[in-house]
Design a protein around this motif. Sequence first.
Motif, PDB file in Angstrom:
ATOM      1  N   TRP A  33      49.026  42.457  32.117  1.00 34.90           N
ATOM      2  CA  TRP A  33      47.851  41.582  32.146  1.00 34.90           C
ATOM      3  C   TRP A  33      46.900  41.979  33.279  1.00 34.90           C
ATOM      4  N   SER A  34      47.479  42.545  34.390  1.00 36.44           N
ATOM      5  CA  SER A  34      46.671  42.735  35.591  1.00 36.44           C
ATOM      6  C   SER A  34      45.646  43.855  35.432  1.00 36.44           C
ATOM      7  N   GLY A  37      40.870  43.035  31.873  1.00 38.13           N
ATOM      8  CA  GLY A  37      39.846  42.071  32.276  1.00 38.13           C
ATOM      9  C   GLY A  37      39.907  40.803  31.436  1.00 38.13           C
ATOM     10  N   TRP A  40      42.577  38.410  32.639  1.00 39.75           N
ATOM     11  CA  TRP A  40      42.146  37.665  33.827  1.00 39.75           C
ATOM     12  C   TRP A  40      41.271  36.501  33.398  1.00 39.75           C
ATOM     13  N   GLU A  41      40.324  36.810  32.491  1.00 40.42           N
ATOM     14  CA  GLU A  41      39.414  35.750  32.039  1.00 40.42           C
ATOM     15  C   GLU A  41      40.179  34.629  31.378  1.00 40.42           C
ATOM     16  N   ARG A  44      41.940  32.561  34.044  1.00 43.24           N
ATOM     17  CA  ARG A  44      40.964  31.814  34.818  1.00 43.24           C
ATOM     18  C   ARG A  44      40.389  30.665  33.991  1.00 43.24           C
ATOM     19  N   TRP A  51      43.655  28.817  39.502  1.00 42.31           N
ATOM     20  CA  TRP A  51      43.859  30.269  39.397  1.00 42.31           C
ATOM     21  C   TRP A  51      43.671  30.908  40.768  1.00 42.31           C
ATOM     22  N   GLU A  56      45.902  34.178  42.016  1.00 39.33           N
ATOM     23  CA  GLU A  56      45.757  34.950  40.783  1.00 39.33           C
ATOM     24  C   GLU A  56      47.101  35.472  40.297  1.00 39.33           C
ATOM     25  N   HIS A 122      50.348  44.730  41.674  1.00 40.97           N
ATOM     26  CA  HIS A 122      49.409  43.608  41.777  1.00 40.97           C
ATOM     27  C   HIS A 122      49.825  42.819  43.005  1.00 40.97           C
ATOM     28  N   GLU A 581      44.409  43.217  46.902  1.00 44.55           N
ATOM     29  CA  GLU A 581      43.392  42.290  46.435  1.00 44.55           C
ATOM     30  C   GLU A 581      42.059  42.531  47.174  1.00 44.55           C
TER      31      GLU A 581
END
Length: 716
Positions: A33-34, A37, A40-41, A44, A51, A56, A122, A581
Amino acid sequence: MTPADFPPGQIPRLPHLPERIRGLEPIAYNLWWSWQGQAWEMFRALDAQLWRESDENPIRLLEVLPEEALQSAASDSAFLALYDAVFERFRAAVASRAGWFPAEHRGLAGPLAYFSAEYAFHSSLPLYAGGLGVLAGDYVKELSDLAVPAVAVGLIYSRGYVTQRIRDDGFQEEEELTLARVADPITAVLDANGSPLVVPLTLFDPPVHVTLWRADVGRVPVFLLDTDIALNQPWDRAIAHHLYATSPEQRLRQEIVLGIGGMRALRALGIHPSAVHINEGHPALALLERMCECGEEGASFDEALSRVRTTSIFTTHTPVAAGTDVFPFALMEKYFSAFRSRLSDDCQRVFALGVDPANPAAGFNMTVFALRAAGASNAVSRRHGEAARKMWAPLWPDRKPEEVPISAITNGVHLSTWMNPFAIQPLLDRYLGPGWRDNQDRAAIWALVERIPDRELWQAHQELKARLFGEIRERARRRWESGSVRAESVVAQGSLLDPEIFTIGFARRFTGYKRPDLILFDLDRLKRILLDPWHPTQIVFAGKAHPSDAEGRRLIQSVFRLAQDPALGARIAFVENYDQELALHMVCGVDLWLNNPLPPLEASGTSGMKAAVNGVPNLSILDGWWIEGFNGENGWAFGAEAGEGDRSPSDADAIYRLLERQIIPLYYRQSAEEMPHEFIRVMKRAISSVAPAFGTRRMAKEYVEKLYVPALSPPK
Ligand SMILES: *Cc1c(COP(=O)(O)O)cnc(C)c1O
């Protein structure tokens, strides 16, 4: 295939998920998943605030999200459309075995086992110190993308994650965080009875018991060895506490667990790798264990060595002898007498493989051993290849240095991870077409970057710069709120940075050879550059020093003190706690990426690649990858030739001169619509030249074609 099919074993761990969105669990537990994009959306979209607060980390998010929020997501058509799209891609990417490797190399059996002491996938799984770990993490992601049949092996560091705090006097303090294994994207590996699998290492007295955690990185399972369990004595538990133990004996014990324990763990899991790739010297003992396995099958010492050599690959990462692990023979004797019966009656034959002819009394040298026990060895850039061949030439006394069998495969970065998924990747989708990801190692497709209108690239970049500054201000605000910091330190942390001003980024491990203070060499000249009323400049620094690196700590202190000094007008910032990050924010949010290590000590370097693929040009010394990457129009270079002695004055002068005469004027030469078209041209050239050549796609294909295919091909 339903959500319950991944990964085998311990589902459901998040039993409160509504049936309709049950697939969130396998997605959250796979680090795939990381680098999506869209994923992430999706997370979130569940709750932007939570989130953020859950760092995250989707597992934490799903644990704390109220039941009602999940229920309403499960009936929200916009969310479900996103969820279905992500789940479909997840299924195609993770459940299917199809991909480049099986298509190109039909019939080659695996798996390949990749060993590394550190991995950065991540920020929710912090098992790394710096560039080596980021490289290993990026590479495993690429093995997954290319469907290379592979497993990865590493160690868990339950207290390895160090948070950096800078005191008001600029002194670095480290706060240890304990890895919360349950909330991290890892699952315990169980035996047939459902209890944690335990692999005893009888080489230790008393035996050390190793348990395993599994992280899933797309299609590649990563097995992380853990000794911090109740079955073990305190000293043995501590093997899995910190990355790179400083005591030589504990370091050796870590490397025994990683290399030998790693091979035995794979065997306990029924995994028999056809080839083994050792990333840097730390896991090299895996090759000794492989030799012992051959010995137990009846092979002589020489046969065992020869068999292991044909199927082993070693990558060296350091151009300095001091960077390799050397263990005194007495220590080796203590742990390895047990090997006599398994391989050879004569321990000295084993030990001789680790003797550096240039320094035979020093002890067992892991790099020397790996170079002898792996049939294929490589360095991580062309320049590093030359240095490595020269450095290890004494191992091949009958060859000329250029014939020393250490090849070079230049490092790369995982584009889907490092190219910003919210501002940069959408531009590529629009102007290169959605197929760019599949063709990312072809230079031709990147020529289309020229088609991106200047305005769109510039706006995307401004947005990323604003996000970086927002992140920096928020971190500074939280420190201020904690009440334990003086106002000038909040300024030093970047709270007064100005998004309108040309911004240089310098972020990497703070250590002597990286020379983070080089740009401070002539403070008066620097001050004139920073405080120029028409064309001002600011610099954002970040980086940790190894806790035992006094020089690195001093460098942080000197930068931080300047950042606090009103005379520099808040044009220098030092942002605390550099990690993956913060790196993701920095490599796309500054305007120029500065790199000035002392040549030839940078084997490759990768942060400059990350910056370039986001349209942030490099200002870099000609060392490591930049010798290959610089083409005259995609950034700036200096330091090609230097005389004897201290080169810092001339290197600093070269940096100032390029900034004063070329880079800053180019940045501020803006058109009526407030766009620096010529600077944007350099940004575009940075993307189009670096993305195809310095991605892990090109790199992994090179490893496969040059090193893995011969190793995986069945012997005739
Ligand atoms: C990329 C990266 C590095 C490596 O940086 P170099 O400039 O190549 O030394 C180190 N740390 C983090 C967190 C990174 O993302």
